[in-house]
Design a protein around this motif. Structure first.
Motif, PDB file in Angstrom:
ATOM      1  N   THR A 134       0.835  -1.201   0.000  1.00  0.00           N
ATOM      2  CA  THR A 134       0.000   0.000   0.000  1.00  0.00           C
ATOM      3  C   THR A 134       0.871   1.252   0.000  1.00  0.00           C
ATOM      4  N   LEU A 135       1.917   1.243   0.822  1.00  0.00           N
ATOM      5  CA  LEU A 135       2.839   2.384   0.852  1.00  0.00           C
ATOM      6  C   LEU A 135       3.527   2.564  -0.499  1.00  0.00           C
ATOM      7  N   ALA A 136       3.984   1.450  -1.078  1.00  0.00           N
ATOM      8  CA  ALA A 136       4.684   1.512  -2.359  1.00  0.00           C
ATOM      9  C   ALA A 136       3.769   2.045  -3.456  1.00  0.00           C
ATOM     10  N   GLN A 137       2.541   1.599  -3.471  1.00  0.00           N
ATOM     11  CA  GLN A 137       1.596   2.043  -4.493  1.00  0.00           C
ATOM     12  C   GLN A 137       1.175   3.494  -4.271  1.00  0.00           C
ATOM     13  N   GLY A 138       1.358   3.980  -3.063  1.00  0.00           N
ATOM     14  CA  GLY A 138       1.009   5.367  -2.762  1.00  0.00           C
ATOM     15  C   GLY A 138       2.075   6.366  -3.177  1.00  0.00           C
ATOM     16  N   GLY A 139       3.183   5.867  -3.718  1.00  0.00           N
ATOM     17  CA  GLY A 139       4.198   6.767  -4.228  1.00  0.00           C
ATOM     18  C   GLY A 139       5.350   7.049  -3.275  1.00  0.00           C
ATOM     19  N   ILE A 140       5.476   6.276  -2.218  1.00  0.00           N
ATOM     20  CA  ILE A 140       6.561   6.475  -1.258  1.00  0.00           C
ATOM     21  C   ILE A 140       7.905   6.200  -1.949  1.00  0.00           C
ATOM     22  N   SER A 141       8.945   6.876  -1.535  1.00  0.00           N
ATOM     23  CA  SER A 141      10.266   6.645  -2.119  1.00  0.00           C
ATOM     24  C   SER A 141      10.808   5.289  -1.674  1.00  0.00           C
ATOM     25  N   ARG A 142      11.768   4.772  -2.417  1.00  0.00           N
ATOM     26  CA  ARG A 142      12.353   3.481  -2.068  1.00  0.00           C
ATOM     27  C   ARG A 142      13.023   3.551  -0.696  1.00  0.00           C
ATOM     28  N   ALA A 143      13.727   4.645  -0.425  1.00  0.00           N
ATOM     29  CA  ALA A 143      14.401   4.801   0.870  1.00  0.00           C
ATOM     30  C   ALA A 143      13.387   4.803   2.014  1.00  0.00           C
ATOM     31  N   ASP A 144      12.283   5.512   1.832  1.00  0.00           N
ATOM     32  CA  ASP A 144      11.256   5.554   2.869  1.00  0.00           C
ATOM     33  C   ASP A 144      10.565   4.196   3.022  1.00  0.00           C
ATOM     34  N   LEU A 145      10.393   3.498   1.915  1.00  0.00           N
ATOM     35  CA  LEU A 145       9.794   2.169   1.981  1.00  0.00           C
ATOM     36  C   LEU A 145      10.717   1.210   2.733  1.00  0.00           C
ATOM     37  N   ARG A 146      12.012   1.299   2.472  1.00  0.00           N
ATOM     38  CA  ARG A 146      12.980   0.455   3.194  1.00  0.00           C
ATOM     39  C   ARG A 146      12.954   0.782   4.688  1.00  0.00           C
ATOM     40  N   ALA A 147      12.867   2.075   5.015  1.00  0.00           N
ATOM     41  CA  ALA A 147      12.800   2.467   6.428  1.00  0.00           C
ATOM     42  C   ALA A 147      11.537   1.914   7.080  1.00  0.00           C
ATOM     43  N   ALA A 148      10.420   1.979   6.376  1.00  0.00           N
ATOM     44  CA  ALA A 148       9.160   1.447   6.907  1.00  0.00           C
ATOM     45  C   ALA A 148       9.273  -0.060   7.126  1.00  0.00           C
TER      46      ALA A 148
END
Length: 98
Positions: free
Chosen positions: A22-36
């Motif tokens: 859901t986060l990835a599809q919402g446009g989050i950056s790769r770095a922020d997705l890795r942090a999440a």
């Protein structure tokens, strides 16, 4: 979803895939997705975190002004025992660096 984002989601435990997708599809950056993903898979340390936050909320200039010089010295020695990693993180936080 970009391939790099899919790799981050796939590497996380299955129980976190839905939220991370859901986060990835919402446009989050790769770095922020890795942090999440790291936050979701990190061991939970709720008790120490709660104690630290509680202490931080109760400390104030007014409280420190009420301490005796001897108590302030004890506090300073206690702070000197702070782990290096914690001290560095606090210094970075106070200077706004990340």
């Amino acid at each position: 979803m970009p391939f790099t984002h899919a790799g981050v989601v796939a590497a996380a435990p299955a129980e976190h895939h839905a939220v991370l997708m859901t986060l990835a599809q919402g446009g989050i950056s790769r770095a922020d997705l890795r942090a999440a993903a790291r936050l979701r898979t990190a061991p939970q340390l709720e008790a120490p975190v709660g104690r630290v936050l509680s202490l931080g909320q109760r400390l104030s200039r007014r409280l420190l002004a009420r301490l005796s010089p001897k108590d302030l010295q004890v506090l300073e020695r206690w702070l000197d025992k702070m782990p290096r990693q914690v001290r560095q993180a606090l210094e970075q936080e106070s200077t706004g660096r990340d």
